[in-house]
Design a protein around this motif. Structure first.
Motif, PDB file in Angstrom:
ATOM      1  N   MET A   1      22.632 -41.721-105.005  1.00  0.00           N
ATOM      2  CA  MET A   1      22.528 -42.925-105.828  1.00  0.00           C
ATOM      3  C   MET A   1      23.394 -44.047-105.263  1.00  0.00           C
ATOM      4  O   MET A   1      22.996 -45.214-105.283  1.00  0.00           O
ATOM      5  N   GLY A   2      24.552 -43.713-104.753  1.00  0.00           N
ATOM      6  CA  GLY A   2      25.406 -44.722-104.142  1.00  0.00           C
ATOM      7  C   GLY A   2      24.750 -45.342-102.932  1.00  0.00           C
ATOM      8  O   GLY A   2      24.801 -46.563-102.724  1.00  0.00           O
ATOM      9  N   GLY A   3      24.090 -44.530-102.126  1.00  0.00           N
ATOM     10  CA  GLY A   3      23.378 -45.033-100.959  1.00  0.00           C
ATOM     11  C   GLY A   3      22.220 -45.931-101.345  1.00  0.00           C
ATOM     12  O   GLY A   3      21.957 -46.954-100.710  1.00  0.00           O
ATOM     13  N   LEU A   4      21.509 -45.550-102.409  1.00  0.00           N
ATOM     14  CA  LEU A   4      20.397 -46.379-102.869  1.00  0.00           C
ATOM     15  C   LEU A   4      20.891 -47.720-103.391  1.00  0.00           C
ATOM     16  O   LEU A   4      20.267 -48.753-103.161  1.00  0.00           O
TER      17      LEU A   4
ATOM     18  N   LYS B   1      21.737 -49.823-100.458  1.00  0.00           N
ATOM     19  CA  LYS B   1      20.552 -50.223 -99.702  1.00  0.00           C
ATOM     20  C   LYS B   1      19.749 -51.296-100.435  1.00  0.00           C
ATOM     21  O   LYS B   1      19.335 -52.282 -99.842  1.00  0.00           O
ATOM     22  N   TYR B   2      19.501 -51.087-101.722  1.00  0.00           N
ATOM     23  CA  TYR B   2      18.612 -51.971-102.446  1.00  0.00           C
ATOM     24  C   TYR B   2      19.325 -53.016-103.297  1.00  0.00           C
ATOM     25  O   TYR B   2      18.730 -54.010-103.678  1.00  0.00           O
ATOM     26  N   LEU B   3      20.576 -52.797-103.628  1.00  0.00           N
ATOM     27  CA  LEU B   3      21.331 -53.731-104.453  1.00  0.00           C
ATOM     28  C   LEU B   3      22.603 -54.159-103.744  1.00  0.00           C
ATOM     29  O   LEU B   3      23.669 -54.229-104.337  1.00  0.00           O
TER      30      LEU B   3
END
Length: 67
Positions: free
Chosen positions: A48-51, A54-56
């Motif tokens: 979730m941290g990576g997402l 990446k996206y936010l």
């Protein structure tokens, strides 16, 4: 005063040894379950941290005082 002498037979000693082993197995199983749960939670956190990065990624540009 009378001294109490406790005699243990072989069956009682075996039963106590089995009890100790069962308690050790239970403790080990609980430890393994806790470790597996922690591993899964950490994996989810990292994903979730990576997402989020990446996206936010603009969310990380602000300081806490900006809010």
């Amino acid at each position: 005063m009378k001294e109490q002498i406790i005699y243990k037979n072989k069956q009682l000693e075996d039963a106590e040894e089995q009890l100790k082993r069962a308690q050790a197995n239970l403790t080990e199983a609980k430890r393994r379950q806790s470790a597996d749960k922690r591993k899964a939670e950490n994996h989810h956190k990292y994903i979730m941290g990576g997402l989020c990065v990446k996206y936010l990624d603009d969310a990380y540009l602000y300081e806490e005082g900006d809010f």
